[in-house]
Design an enzyme around this catalytic site. Structure first.
Site, mmCIF file in Angstrom:
data_model
loop_
_atom_site.group_PDB
_atom_site.id
_atom_site.type_symbol
_atom_site.label_atom_id
_atom_site.label_comp_id
_atom_site.label_asym_id
_atom_site.label_seq_id
_atom_site.Cartn_x
_atom_site.Cartn_y
_atom_site.Cartn_z
ATOM 1 C CE1 TYR A 1 -3.515 -2.669 0.728
ATOM 2 C CE2 TYR A 1 -4.644 -0.591 1.113
ATOM 3 C CZ TYR A 1 -4.682 -1.940 0.861
ATOM 4 O OH TYR A 1 -5.894 -2.558 0.749
ATOM 5 C CE LYS B 1 1.708 -17.967 -2.871
ATOM 6 N NZ LYS B 1 0.741 -19.072 -3.004
ATOM 7 C CG ASP C 1 -2.291 -20.244 -1.738
ATOM 8 O OD1 ASP C 1 -1.766 -20.234 -0.606
ATOM 9 O OD2 ASP C 1 -1.800 -20.878 -2.698
ATOM 10 C CG ASP D 1 -8.130 -4.668 1.550
ATOM 11 O OD1 ASP D 1 -9.098 -4.217 2.189
ATOM 12 O OD2 ASP D 1 -8.048 -4.605 0.309
ATOM 13 C CG ASP E 1 -13.810 -6.963 2.101
ATOM 14 O OD1 ASP E 1 -13.547 -6.238 3.083
ATOM 15 O OD2 ASP E 1 -14.266 -6.530 1.023
HETATM 16 C C1 IPM Z 1 -10.438 -1.232 3.937
HETATM 17 C C2 IPM Z 1 -10.645 -0.616 2.576
HETATM 18 C C3 IPM Z 1 -9.460 0.297 2.264
HETATM 19 C C4 IPM Z 1 -8.210 -0.551 2.230
HETATM 20 C C5 IPM Z 1 -9.597 1.108 0.970
HETATM 21 C C6 IPM Z 1 -10.853 1.949 0.977
HETATM 22 C C7 IPM Z 1 -8.392 1.963 0.707
HETATM 23 O O1 IPM Z 1 -10.815 -1.598 1.620
HETATM 24 O O2 IPM Z 1 -10.340 -0.478 4.926
HETATM 25 O O3 IPM Z 1 -10.394 -2.454 4.025
HETATM 26 O O4 IPM Z 1 -7.888 -1.157 1.195
HETATM 27 O O5 IPM Z 1 -7.536 -0.637 3.251
HETATM 28 MG MG MG Z 2 -10.951 -3.554 2.427
#
Ligand code: IPM
Ligand code: MG
Length: 353
Positions: free
Chosen positions: A142, A187, A219, A243, A247
């Protein structure tokens, strides 16, 4: 206690949900006798509209001057065509790195009342899901060098030992008061940074002999998260893997609208935000689920103010509301539901000392 909180509503549903968070913080302050002052900070798309950039130095300084920050969400289609360094997300990244928030905590757990919302089979869910992702937040790909060269492009991933060690310690401390397992996700079969993570985390682990450490390639981890999420207690990982996996972990619980997060550094300062995005399609329509934000406020009381009773009071009120059938549209499973503000009210009504 006197608390100074910076509010960053941001874009899309951000203002809708931060408003509910403020109601909950105010109610907790009233119940427990605290005094709160708020300052509002612009970041993301709204800052681009007002100031031409996703985060101004002045707004960053305003956020830094607070004791804790509550953020809604940033981004939306309106700003999708902006160049990379001027997108709304850059404002969020600027806040994280500008305030040194290297340790991102994303707990994912299943509420029994909502277990049917999980896309996983009952027999998988019934083993329990109660994990927390420790995501490194201010390093890695990042924040590495990035650019274009001829007809190519590059993003550099690099990590230093101290960057890894400081979040590893946080993860082991957390595991100690949980189920005592840390899973390092990396990884290491391909990436040199991952090999440094393994070496460093092993060294730290020797200071926490009561905590079990295991390793998983990313993975495989993404597969294990849906095959047997009960395996995970503390999942420690670098920025981008965290990240993606957070999710996925949120979906395992059935609703991304429910999951809070805390971004911390070594002292008590922290930024708290729901893990979901700005959902521009439902912005301002009183449809967003405010629970992730409300639970983020609970984390603020716990981590920034060391006020465990206040945190529990908020979390218990959320559990009671869910048990009583309070639902926003995203968790209603086709049944009846109420709006964002009414959901906040139902939770506040159930807050008690
Ligand atoms: C998160 C989001 C952010 C990230 C984006 C909006 C930059 O996806 O907080 O998980 O990738 O960290
Ligand atoms: Mg995110």
């Amino acid at each position: 206690m006197d608390m100074r909180i910076a509010l960053i509503p941001g874009d899309g549903i951000g203002p809708d949900i931060v408003r509910e968070g403020v109601k909950v913080i105010d109610r907790a302050a009233e119940l427990f006798g605290h005094s709160i002052s708020y300052t509002e900070v612009d970041a993301g798309g709204i800052s681009i509209d007002r100031h031409g950039v996703p985060l101004t130095d002045e707004n960053l300084e305003k956020a830094k001057a607070a004791d804790a920050v509550l953020l809604g969400a940033v981004g939306g289609p309106k700003w999708d065509s902006m160049p990379g360094d001027r997108r709304p997300e850059k404002g969020l990244l600027g806040l994280r790195s500008g305030m040194g928030l290297f340790c991102n905590l994303r707990p994912a757990r299943i509420y029994p009342e909502l277990s049917s919302a999980s896309p996983l089979k009952d027999e998988v869910i019934s083993r329990g899901v109660d994990l927390v992702v420790f995501r490194e937040l201010t390093g890695g790909i990042y924040f590495g060098r990035k650019g274009r060269e001829g007809d190519g492009a590059y993003d550099v991933m690099s990590y230093s030992k101290p960057e890894i060690a400081r979040i590893a310690r946080k993860a082991f401390e957390a595991a100690r008061i949980r189920r005592k397992r840390v899973t390092l996700v990396d990884k290491a079969n391909v990436l040199e940074t991952s090999r440094l993570w393994r070496e460093t985390v092993k060294e730290i682990a020797s200071q926490y002999e009561d905590v079990e450490l295991d390793f998983m390639y990313v993975d495989n981890a993404s597969m294990q998260l849906v095959r047997d999420p009960s395996h995970f207690d503390v999942l420690l990982t670098e920025n981008m893997f965290g990240d993606i996996l957070s999710d996925e972990a949120s979906m395992v619980t059935g609703s991304i609208g429910m999951l809070p997060s805390a971004s911390l550094r070594e002292d008590s300062f922290g930024m708290y935000e729901p893990i979901h995005g700005s959902a521009p399609d439902i912005a301002g329509k009183d449809l967003a689920n405010p629970i992730a934000t409300i639970l983020s406020c609970a984390m603020m009381f716990r981590y920034s103010f060391s006020l465990e009773s206040e945190a529990r009071c908020i979390e218990d009120a959320v559990s009671k509301a869910l048990a009583d059938g309070v639902r926003t549209v995203d968790i209603a499973a086709g049944g009846s539901y109420i709006g964002t503000a009414a959901c906040g009210d139902e939770i506040i009504r159930r807050m008690a000392r």
